[in-house]
Design a protein around this motif. Structure first.
Motif, short mmCIF file in Angstrom:
data_model
loop_
_atom_site.label_atom_id
_atom_site.label_comp_id
_atom_site.label_asym_id
_atom_site.label_seq_id
_atom_site.Cartn_x
_atom_site.Cartn_y
_atom_site.Cartn_z
N ILE A 268 0.84 -1.21 0.00
CA ILE A 268 0.00 0.00 0.00
C ILE A 268 0.87 1.25 0.00
CG2 ILE A 268 -1.67 1.31 1.36
CD1 ILE A 268 -2.84 -1.36 2.28
N LEU A 269 1.95 1.23 0.78
CA LEU A 269 2.85 2.39 0.81
C LEU A 269 3.52 2.62 -0.55
CD1 LEU A 269 4.55 1.97 4.31
CD2 LEU A 269 2.80 3.63 3.65
N VAL A 270 3.91 1.53 -1.21
CA VAL A 270 4.52 1.65 -2.53
C VAL A 270 3.54 2.27 -3.52
CG1 VAL A 270 5.36 0.35 -4.51
CG2 VAL A 270 6.20 -0.19 -2.24
N LEU A 271 2.31 1.79 -3.51
CA LEU A 271 1.30 2.32 -4.43
C LEU A 271 0.99 3.79 -4.11
CD1 LEU A 271 -1.16 -0.70 -4.66
CD2 LEU A 271 0.49 0.06 -6.36
N LEU A 272 0.98 4.12 -2.81
CA LEU A 272 0.75 5.51 -2.43
C LEU A 272 1.89 6.39 -2.94
CD1 LEU A 272 -1.08 7.45 -0.84
CD2 LEU A 272 0.33 6.99 1.18
N GLY A 273 3.12 5.91 -2.81
CA GLY A 273 4.26 6.66 -3.32
C GLY A 273 4.22 6.82 -4.82
N VAL A 274 3.80 5.75 -5.53
CA VAL A 274 3.68 5.83 -6.98
C VAL A 274 2.62 6.86 -7.37
CG1 VAL A 274 2.98 4.56 -9.05
CG2 VAL A 274 4.50 3.49 -7.39
N SER A 275 1.51 6.88 -6.62
CA SER A 275 0.45 7.85 -6.94
C SER A 275 0.94 9.27 -6.76
CB SER A 275 -0.78 7.58 -6.07
OG SER A 275 -0.54 7.94 -4.71
N VAL A 276 1.72 9.53 -5.70
CA VAL A 276 2.26 10.87 -5.48
C VAL A 276 3.22 11.23 -6.60
CG1 VAL A 276 3.70 12.28 -3.96
CG2 VAL A 276 1.99 10.75 -2.98
N LEU A 277 4.11 10.30 -6.95
CA LEU A 277 5.11 10.57 -7.99
C LEU A 277 4.46 10.85 -9.33
CD1 LEU A 277 8.14 10.68 -8.60
CD2 LEU A 277 8.06 8.24 -9.12
N GLN B 65 -4.78 20.11 -2.61
CA GLN B 65 -6.20 19.79 -2.65
C GLN B 65 -6.54 18.95 -3.87
OE1 GLN B 65 -8.66 23.22 -2.11
NE2 GLN B 65 -10.59 22.10 -2.37
N GLN B 66 -5.86 19.21 -4.99
CA GLN B 66 -6.06 18.38 -6.18
C GLN B 66 -5.65 16.94 -5.91
OE1 GLN B 66 -4.67 19.78 -10.04
NE2 GLN B 66 -4.59 21.89 -9.28
N TYR B 67 -4.52 16.75 -5.22
CA TYR B 67 -4.06 15.38 -4.94
C TYR B 67 -5.00 14.68 -3.98
CZ TYR B 67 -1.43 11.42 -3.23
OH TYR B 67 -1.06 10.16 -2.88
N VAL B 68 -5.47 15.39 -2.95
CA VAL B 68 -6.40 14.78 -2.00
C VAL B 68 -7.68 14.35 -2.70
CG1 VAL B 68 -7.84 15.22 0.03
CG2 VAL B 68 -5.47 16.01 -0.01
N SER B 69 -8.18 15.19 -3.60
CA SER B 69 -9.38 14.83 -4.37
C SER B 69 -9.10 13.63 -5.27
CB SER B 69 -9.84 16.02 -5.20
OG SER B 69 -10.15 17.13 -4.38
N TYR B 70 -7.92 13.63 -5.89
CA TYR B 70 -7.53 12.52 -6.76
C TYR B 70 -7.42 11.22 -5.98
CZ TYR B 70 -4.28 9.65 -9.51
OH TYR B 70 -3.67 8.61 -10.17
N LEU B 71 -6.78 11.28 -4.80
CA LEU B 71 -6.63 10.08 -3.98
C LEU B 71 -7.98 9.60 -3.46
CD1 LEU B 71 -4.49 8.17 -2.85
CD2 LEU B 71 -4.35 9.63 -0.83
N GLY B 72 -8.85 10.53 -3.07
CA GLY B 72 -10.19 10.14 -2.63
C GLY B 72 -10.97 9.45 -3.74
N GLY B 73 -10.81 9.93 -4.97
CA GLY B 73 -11.46 9.26 -6.09
C GLY B 73 -10.92 7.86 -6.32
N LEU B 74 -9.60 7.69 -6.16
CA LEU B 74 -9.01 6.36 -6.33
C LEU B 74 -9.57 5.37 -5.30
CD1 LEU B 74 -5.21 7.05 -7.00
CD2 LEU B 74 -6.95 6.34 -8.64
#
Length: 318
Positions: A13-22, A63-72
């Motif tokens: 999960i941490l790897v995928l979270l890091g990939v999403s941020v990158l 805020q864009q990233y938080v919205s993007y992550l919430g959608g994921l």
């Protein structure tokens, strides 16, 4: 083992979270305005601003990233900027086609790479061993696109044995047989480098396994050499082989992008190529995330298989 699986799932999960941020940050650095690309060169400033507000692109980056992550988390992968369709409807079928191609290439890698490495190890320093390792070194050095052009030229244009594009015949699409005919060339091309890597590593670990004391004892007791090699030595060599196979799956998922473009294979790699040229960020983000997801899941499975094969690993992971 349960604790080990929980730790590995957490790290996944941490790897995928890091990939999403990158991926999210890289997409912000890509030159060009995706909204202007979507609306065309005749779009007015007012219409561009309205679409940006509708897509949330006028919000702060965090805020864009938080919205993007919430959608994921909710399974919402946004909407394609160029095709005006939900990204999931575009990406999921393409991902399935890519997995078919990668699975076909992986089968070729295992069927050729592992036996070739085992046979080379049993004939150490022989002509067969030197020839096999020379071919594997050459295979590991071959550019994928060059290998694709060679197999197309030989097996499609010169010999006319196999088709060069698509998954099925456009005129008379068939079933499994038609799919396999279209799969042979792209899968074989994608398998060239991983097969070479697997063969070289298999040869290395088998040479070490065949020199173990218990193997010498089996030989002294008159156990047939075939049984010693394929049953006892190969069993000891399987954990590192499984590990390298898991890593090669990641290479296949990345390498098939070029293969899909050359062979017009309707997979995620070809879609990513098209989306990159059109600056369609939602599809690019989803495609990279899905490739990362498949990679970490495959390596998790490889780690579990290694733990089941190797008692020392089971004791270490608890």
């Amino acid at each position: 083992m349960v604790g080990y699986l929980a730790r590995r799932a957490g790290s996944m999960i941490l790897v995928l979270l890091g990939v999403s941020v990158l991926v999210f940050l890289i997409m912000q650095l890509v030159p060009g305005d995706p909204v202007r690309t979507m609306l065309g060169p005749t779009a007015t400033a007012e219409s561009i601003a309205a679409v940006r507000a509708d897509l949330g692109l006028d919000q702060p980056l965090v805020q864009q990233y938080v919205s993007y992550l919430g959608g994921l988390v909710q399974g919402d992968l946004n909407t394609s900027l160029t095709m005006a369709q939900p990204v999931a409807e575009i990406v999921f079928p393409k991902l399935g086609n890519t997995i078919i191609l990668a699975a076909g290439a992986l089968v070729i890698c295992l069927v050729i790479g592992v036996p070739l490495g085992v046979l080379a190890a049993t004939r150490q320093y022989s002509l067969f061993d030197r020839g096999a390792m020379f071919l594997s070194l050459a295979g590991a050095s071959v550019p994928v696109y060059w290998a694709a052009l060679v197999v197309i030229s030989v097996f499609a244009l010169e010999l006319g044995w196999l088709p060069t594009s698509g998954m099925y015949d456009v005129r008379e699409p068939g079933g499994l047989g038609d799919l396999l005919r279209h799969l042979v060339l792209p899968a074989a091309t994608a398998a060239v480098v991983p097969t070479a890597v697997i063969a070289r590593l298999t040869r290395s670990v088998m040479v070490e396994a065949l020199q173990q004391d218990h193997i010498r004892m089996l030989r002294a007791n008159g156990v047939p050499e075939r049984q010693i090699v394929w049953k006892h030595a190969l069993r000891n060599a399987l954990p590192p082989i499984v590990n390298i196979v898991g890593l090669q799956v990641g290479y296949l998922l990345g390498g098939v992008i070029f293969i899909e473009v050359v062979f017009s294979w309707p997979g995620l790699g070809g879609q990513l190529y098209t989306s990159i040229t059109s600056n369609d960020m939602p599809i690019i983000q989803a495609g990279v995330l899905f490739i990362a997801l498949v990679f970490v899941v495959v390596n998790l499975i490889a780690d579990i298989v290694v733990a089941l094969l190797d008692p020392r690993t089971r004791e270490a992971v608890g």
